[in-house]
Write a protein that holds these residues in place. Sequence first.
Motif, short mmCIF file in Angstrom:
data_model
loop_
_atom_site.label_atom_id
_atom_site.label_comp_id
_atom_site.label_asym_id
_atom_site.label_seq_id
_atom_site.Cartn_x
_atom_site.Cartn_y
_atom_site.Cartn_z
N GLU A 212 52.44 36.93 44.74
CA GLU A 212 51.06 38.12 43.89
C GLU A 212 49.91 37.50 43.83
O GLU A 212 48.90 38.48 43.61
N LYS B 212 41.84 47.70 40.28
CA LYS B 212 42.03 48.18 41.89
C LYS B 212 42.00 49.97 41.12
O LYS B 212 41.91 50.39 42.53
N ALA C 242 51.64 42.17 38.14
CA ALA C 242 51.90 41.01 38.58
C ALA C 242 52.49 40.08 37.55
O ALA C 242 52.55 39.59 37.38
N ASN D 45 46.20 38.37 45.17
CA ASN D 45 44.63 38.77 44.23
C ASN D 45 44.00 38.06 44.72
O ASN D 45 42.04 38.31 44.68
N GLY E 112 47.15 44.99 45.95
CA GLY E 112 47.58 45.13 44.40
C GLY E 112 46.67 46.37 43.86
O GLY E 112 45.92 46.61 44.41
MG MG Z 1 48.39 41.58 42.41
#
Ligand code: MG
Length: 622
Positions: A30, A80, A99, A34, A94
């Motif tokens: 994760e 996002k 996360a 990112n 993501g």
């Molecule tokens: Mg993420």
Amino acid sequence: MPVIHVLAPHVADMIAAGEVVERPASVIKELMENAFDAGAKNITVEMKNGGATYIRVTDDGCGMAPEDAGVAFLRHATSKLRDERGLEAIGTMGFRGEALAAISAVSHVELRTRRRGDNEGTFVSLSGGDIQEMGPAGCPEGTTMTVRDLFFNTPARLKFLKSDRSEASACVQTALRCALGRPEISVRFIRDGKEEFFSPGDGRQDSCVYTLLGRELAASLLLCQSRDESLAVSGFVSSPAAGRGSRASQFFFCNGRCIKSALLQAALEQAYKNTLLTGRYPACVLYLEMSPGAVDVNVHPAKTEVKFTNERRVFDLVYNAVKYALEAETRTAQVALSPSTRKAAQPRADFYQSMRAEDFRQSGYAVPGPAGGERRSGKDSAPAFRSPEVPYQTRLDLPVRRAPAPSAVRTPSPAAARPPHVEKPVQNVETPPVPDHKILGEAMKTYILVERGEELILIDKHAAHERMLFDRLRSREGALMSQTLLSPALLRLGPEEQELLEKNGELLQELGFELEPFGEGDYAVRAVPAELAPEEASAALEEIFEKLRKGTAPSAQSVRDQVLHTVACKAAIKAGWDTQGPELERLVEAVLSGQVKYCPHGRPVSVTLTKKELDKQFKRIV
Ligand code: MG
Ligand code: ADP
């Protein structure tokens, strides 16, 4: 009566965390994703012990504004995705905004981040999801996330962790997959203070694969590329001779995301059919690129599985690309991965981009050879089309012993002289040129010795012929030519075999066998495939029944293949036999033109010794 109540948010977060954060490796995944989404060029991942005590990921990406740094840890907080419309075309790794909430709910987290161009950065620390400290801080541009004491407040989860060693190796594997998916990003992985791997981030798939997977694997890889209007696949597949004991070295990426996919695995392995020994698996690093709308990544919490909108197309593209790579002469990895010749190994960058899908198909999947030579040549060798209606023929037809050769089928026609290895999806293929060569002779009545330029090539004449026959038999759809035996052979079948005969009778008949019950388990073999010598009839059938009895064949096509293997093997010239000059010449041509590479069992058909290798053996060069 139990009373229903809504769970406190932090309990809900802890439950949700279980889906995203299963083990330390999930944290690494994760955090790396990112960093990818933040546009980082360089990422450093550090871990200690098994990762549960300490993970730190540092990137030089866009960083976060002070007002965002705290919000990022809230559940469903993401930069996002704005609304449901965005869900149909996810372009980032993501998008669920889960996360950081999940990780921080079950650990101690420290975040240091500075937006590009900002004078000052921000520091945030959290424990079990609650912010402990937050304020301005001096730090480099980009983001550093430190995660300590994973699952400190969820002892049940902690108990499920394996030994530090296996957790650490899961972390390394996960990070490696992430890094492999992004050749344009440099990833350094440090485990207990020591560098575990480093990818250069130069954007080249070959150097990424070489540094991450190692020289040994990389050296066995062949370049693989194909694309149509909206779908592209590129990367590498292993040569059949380098089959591996497991599927651990199969890596598939979709838009930079490492995915598990039964579909892609099937497309890959289907392309290797009849070239790999049983129990061996191909290795691959394949990158698929498609518009985000053509794939749904939101079918799995960890996003390791995806759903393709058009599965058939994806399958075909990958299957054909791999098939072509296997047939292509070029041992890309050898060329691509030795630094001096690296440049030559890249196909022209504009080749695929500039080619319309239709042109590409028409080109017969011609790829400019890594060594610079184009397989597609000009007018002088006009593309030859293989029409499916014409019964398949090749000039490689060796006079098969004693078997009658019905002239209608066997007349060699130059227009039909086609490499037998390309299967239906490829519409047209050129006859590969046979390079200049000299047949030096035959060793042990088994190996043909051929000199070609600076190479000495040894060809296993039985294996080569078997493959040729197999390809030829296989390329004929439907019924095979049969020959009636003047004196029928007798065959005795046990009860189990009789049952198999009942089940597979139609197939056997289609392939040219005719068996007639003769009472008490005896059968008269009235006809066999034209390729087979009559005296081989019983032996061939015994072998076929043996294979059917073992029942390893999963599908009708495989049963057919197995029968054809046997026919080809029995019909092929054998080691130890005297073979005529012209027969040898045709075998050599078939091998040198690249039409025949592996016998149907996956054993190589030829071995090449280069002058350089010989010179080395004789210590002429060091
Ligand atoms: Mg993420
Ligand atoms: P998602 O990645 O699904 O958006 P996360 O919980 O992983 O959700 O992250 C939440 C938000 O925090 C991201 O949308 C992004 O805006 C910000 N963020 C997280 N990590 C970084 C990073 N390394 N650099 C910059 N921004 C980040």
